[in-house]
Design a protein around this motif. Structure first.
Motif, PDB file in Angstrom:
ATOM      1  N   GLU A  58      20.400 -28.752  42.409  1.00 39.68           N
ATOM      2  CA  GLU A  58      21.068 -27.752  42.644  1.00 39.68           C
ATOM      3  C   GLU A  58      20.609 -26.467  43.232  1.00 39.68           C
ATOM      4  O   GLU A  58      19.601 -25.968  42.573  1.00 39.68           O
ATOM      5  CB  GLU A  58      22.060 -27.446  41.317  1.00 39.68           C
ATOM      6  CG  GLU A  58      22.938 -28.596  40.956  1.00 39.68           C
ATOM      7  CD  GLU A  58      23.587 -28.489  39.629  1.00 39.68           C
ATOM      8  OE1 GLU A  58      23.348 -27.339  39.027  1.00 39.68           O
ATOM      9  OE2 GLU A  58      24.372 -29.203  39.187  1.00 39.68           O
ATOM     10  N   ARG A  59      21.059 -25.749  44.162  1.00 43.14           N
ATOM     11  CA  ARG A  59      20.563 -24.775  44.641  1.00 43.14           C
ATOM     12  C   ARG A  59      21.113 -23.557  43.854  1.00 43.14           C
ATOM     13  O   ARG A  59      22.299 -23.186  43.680  1.00 43.14           O
ATOM     14  CB  ARG A  59      21.095 -24.367  45.998  1.00 43.14           C
ATOM     15  CG  ARG A  59      20.332 -23.241  46.479  1.00 43.14           C
ATOM     16  CD  ARG A  59      20.104 -23.299  48.100  1.00 43.14           C
ATOM     17  NE  ARG A  59      19.512 -24.403  48.783  1.00 43.14           N
ATOM     18  CZ  ARG A  59      18.119 -24.545  48.822  1.00 43.14           C
ATOM     19  NH1 ARG A  59      17.297 -23.578  48.762  1.00 43.14           N
ATOM     20  NH2 ARG A  59      17.778 -25.589  49.569  1.00 43.14           N
ATOM     21  N   MET A  60      20.272 -22.708  43.081  1.00 40.78           N
ATOM     22  CA  MET A  60      20.618 -21.398  42.456  1.00 40.78           C
ATOM     23  C   MET A  60      20.514 -20.168  43.323  1.00 40.78           C
ATOM     24  O   MET A  60      19.549 -19.574  43.720  1.00 40.78           O
ATOM     25  CB  MET A  60      19.536 -21.283  41.317  1.00 40.78           C
ATOM     26  CG  MET A  60      19.222 -22.452  40.351  1.00 40.78           C
ATOM     27  SD  MET A  60      20.921 -23.002  39.511  1.00 40.78           S
ATOM     28  CE  MET A  60      20.717 -21.608  38.570  1.00 40.78           C
ATOM     29  N   PRO A  61      21.658 -19.745  43.383  1.00 38.83           N
ATOM     30  CA  PRO A  61      21.910 -18.396  44.290  1.00 38.83           C
ATOM     31  C   PRO A  61      21.190 -17.332  43.871  1.00 38.83           C
ATOM     32  O   PRO A  61      21.178 -17.006  42.608  1.00 38.83           O
ATOM     33  CB  PRO A  61      23.376 -18.380  44.596  1.00 38.83           C
ATOM     34  CG  PRO A  61      23.972 -18.834  43.402  1.00 38.83           C
ATOM     35  CD  PRO A  61      23.083 -20.007  42.877  1.00 38.83           C
ATOM     36  N   LEU A  62      20.575 -16.410  44.869  1.00 39.34           N
ATOM     37  CA  LEU A  62      20.121 -15.204  44.464  1.00 39.34           C
ATOM     38  C   LEU A  62      21.287 -14.075  43.845  1.00 39.34           C
ATOM     39  O   LEU A  62      22.267 -14.111  44.391  1.00 39.34           O
ATOM     40  CB  LEU A  62      19.233 -14.665  45.606  1.00 39.34           C
ATOM     41  CG  LEU A  62      18.044 -15.693  46.437  1.00 39.34           C
ATOM     42  CD1 LEU A  62      17.510 -14.765  47.238  1.00 39.34           C
ATOM     43  CD2 LEU A  62      17.421 -15.954  45.065  1.00 39.34           C
ATOM     44  N   SER A  63      20.820 -13.392  43.185  1.00 34.33           N
ATOM     45  CA  SER A  63      21.662 -12.235  42.690  1.00 34.33           C
ATOM     46  C   SER A  63      21.397 -10.987  43.529  1.00 34.33           C
ATOM     47  O   SER A  63      22.440  -9.916  42.965  1.00 34.33           O
ATOM     48  CB  SER A  63      21.152 -11.838  40.838  1.00 34.33           C
ATOM     49  OG  SER A  63      19.945 -11.438  41.015  1.00 34.33           O
ATOM     50  N   ILE A  64      20.663 -10.807  44.343  1.00 40.24           N
ATOM     51  CA  ILE A  64      20.468  -9.949  45.242  1.00 40.24           C
ATOM     52  C   ILE A  64      21.003 -10.108  46.614  1.00 40.24           C
ATOM     53  O   ILE A  64      20.707 -11.157  47.062  1.00 40.24           O
ATOM     54  CB  ILE A  64      18.925  -9.373  45.334  1.00 40.24           C
ATOM     55  CG1 ILE A  64      18.533  -8.941  44.008  1.00 40.24           C
ATOM     56  CG2 ILE A  64      18.710  -8.353  46.308  1.00 40.24           C
ATOM     57  CD1 ILE A  64      16.933  -8.668  44.027  1.00 40.24           C
ATOM     58  N   LYS A  65      21.764  -9.198  47.089  1.00 41.40           N
ATOM     59  CA  LYS A  65      22.443  -9.276  48.310  1.00 41.40           C
ATOM     60  C   LYS A  65      21.856  -8.302  49.352  1.00 41.40           C
ATOM     61  O   LYS A  65      21.165  -7.361  49.024  1.00 41.40           O
ATOM     62  CB  LYS A  65      24.174  -8.972  48.227  1.00 41.40           C
ATOM     63  CG  LYS A  65      24.489  -9.815  47.207  1.00 41.40           C
ATOM     64  CD  LYS A  65      24.809 -11.287  47.265  1.00 41.40           C
ATOM     65  CE  LYS A  65      25.599 -11.795  46.360  1.00 41.40           C
ATOM     66  NZ  LYS A  65      24.944 -13.140  45.867  1.00 41.40           N
ATOM     67  N   VAL A  66      22.031  -8.818  50.612  1.00 40.43           N
ATOM     68  CA  VAL A  66      21.623  -7.766  51.679  1.00 40.43           C
ATOM     69  C   VAL A  66      22.064  -6.548  51.602  1.00 40.43           C
ATOM     70  O   VAL A  66      23.423  -6.325  51.471  1.00 40.43           O
ATOM     71  CB  VAL A  66      22.080  -8.574  53.042  1.00 40.43           C
ATOM     72  CG1 VAL A  66      21.672  -7.708  54.054  1.00 40.43           C
ATOM     73  CG2 VAL A  66      21.051  -9.832  53.399  1.00 40.43           C
ATOM     74  N   GLY A  67      21.241  -5.423  51.954  1.00 36.00           N
ATOM     75  CA  GLY A  67      21.983  -4.158  52.030  1.00 36.00           C
ATOM     76  C   GLY A  67      21.815  -3.570  50.816  1.00 36.00           C
ATOM     77  O   GLY A  67      22.011  -2.165  50.701  1.00 36.00           O
ATOM     78  N   GLU A  68      21.672  -4.022  49.750  1.00 33.13           N
ATOM     79  CA  GLU A  68      21.348  -3.406  48.318  1.00 33.13           C
ATOM     80  C   GLU A  68      19.826  -2.834  48.055  1.00 33.13           C
ATOM     81  O   GLU A  68      19.067  -2.986  48.731  1.00 33.13           O
ATOM     82  CB  GLU A  68      21.212  -4.340  47.223  1.00 33.13           C
ATOM     83  CG  GLU A  68      22.680  -4.902  47.097  1.00 33.13           C
ATOM     84  CD  GLU A  68      22.943  -5.931  45.770  1.00 33.13           C
ATOM     85  OE1 GLU A  68      23.946  -6.006  45.256  1.00 33.13           O
ATOM     86  OE2 GLU A  68      21.716  -6.707  45.498  1.00 33.13           O
ATOM     87  N   ASP A  69      19.997  -1.612  47.397  1.00 27.90           N
ATOM     88  CA  ASP A  69      18.989  -0.769  47.104  1.00 27.90           C
ATOM     89  C   ASP A  69      18.123  -1.392  45.901  1.00 27.90           C
ATOM     90  O   ASP A  69      18.768  -1.489  45.047  1.00 27.90           O
ATOM     91  CB  ASP A  69      19.332   0.649  46.929  1.00 27.90           C
ATOM     92  CG  ASP A  69      18.707   1.900  47.761  1.00 27.90           C
ATOM     93  OD1 ASP A  69      17.977   1.296  48.303  1.00 27.90           O
ATOM     94  OD2 ASP A  69      19.169   2.807  47.542  1.00 27.90           O
ATOM     95  N   VAL A  70      16.685  -1.636  45.785  1.00 23.92           N
ATOM     96  CA  VAL A  70      16.157  -2.345  44.662  1.00 23.92           C
ATOM     97  C   VAL A  70      14.849  -1.245  44.373  1.00 23.92           C
ATOM     98  O   VAL A  70      14.273  -0.535  45.144  1.00 23.92           O
ATOM     99  CB  VAL A  70      15.674  -3.762  45.115  1.00 23.92           C
ATOM    100  CG1 VAL A  70      16.954  -4.393  45.277  1.00 23.92           C
ATOM    101  CG2 VAL A  70      15.005  -3.701  46.556  1.00 23.92           C
ATOM    102  N   ILE A  71      14.296  -1.328  43.081  1.00 20.47           N
ATOM    103  CA  ILE A  71      13.150  -0.820  42.696  1.00 20.47           C
ATOM    104  C   ILE A  71      12.285  -1.960  42.695  1.00 20.47           C
ATOM    105  O   ILE A  71      12.449  -2.923  42.176  1.00 20.47           O
ATOM    106  CB  ILE A  71      13.425  -0.362  41.329  1.00 20.47           C
ATOM    107  CG1 ILE A  71      14.559   0.532  41.018  1.00 20.47           C
ATOM    108  CG2 ILE A  71      12.066   0.339  40.775  1.00 20.47           C
ATOM    109  CD1 ILE A  71      14.255   1.719  41.765  1.00 20.47           C
ATOM    110  N   LEU A  72      10.975  -1.541  43.185  1.00 20.79           N
ATOM    111  CA  LEU A  72       9.811  -2.506  43.391  1.00 20.79           C
ATOM    112  C   LEU A  72       8.885  -2.275  42.449  1.00 20.79           C
ATOM    113  O   LEU A  72       8.629  -0.970  41.905  1.00 20.79           O
ATOM    114  CB  LEU A  72       9.356  -2.542  44.883  1.00 20.79           C
ATOM    115  CG  LEU A  72      10.412  -2.807  45.949  1.00 20.79           C
ATOM    116  CD1 LEU A  72       9.878  -2.291  47.277  1.00 20.79           C
ATOM    117  CD2 LEU A  72      10.771  -3.933  46.032  1.00 20.79           C
TER     118      LEU A  72
END
Length: 102
Positions: A58-72
């Protein structure tokens, strides 16, 4: 930029991030000297992969979406230079420290 990103599609749990530019002025308008600038630890998600496949297939979808601000993290990611876009990086979803919700 959308034409460049449309040609680049990350696989599995990979995420393409455009790192934020270093601030040259403070919020109050004071110009910051070169030595006070720190590493780029923030970015905007420009593309995400479909997700990792688990042991059941089964494919596990990502919790991050396009356009979100993230800390690296301080280090990591693979730098990309495609056309005029020079501030793109590929990270795994597990490497992203947090997303900024305002």
């Amino acid at each position: 930029m959308s034409q460049t990103i449309a040609k680049l599609y990350p696989l599995a749990n990979r995420i393409i991030i455009k790192k934020a530019e270093n601030a040259v002025c403070s919020r109050g308008g004071i110009v910051l000297p070169e030595n006070t600038k720190t590493r780029l630890l923030r970015g905007i998600v420009v593309a995400v992969g479909p997700g990792q496949v688990n042991s059941e297939g089964e494919r596990m979808p990502l919790s991050i979406k396009v356009g979100e601000d993230v800390i690296l993290p301080d280090y990591g990611g693979t730098k990309l230079e495609i056309g005029e876009q020079k501030n793109l990086y590929i990270y795994r979803e597990s490497d992203i420290l947090a997303k900024i919700v305002e």
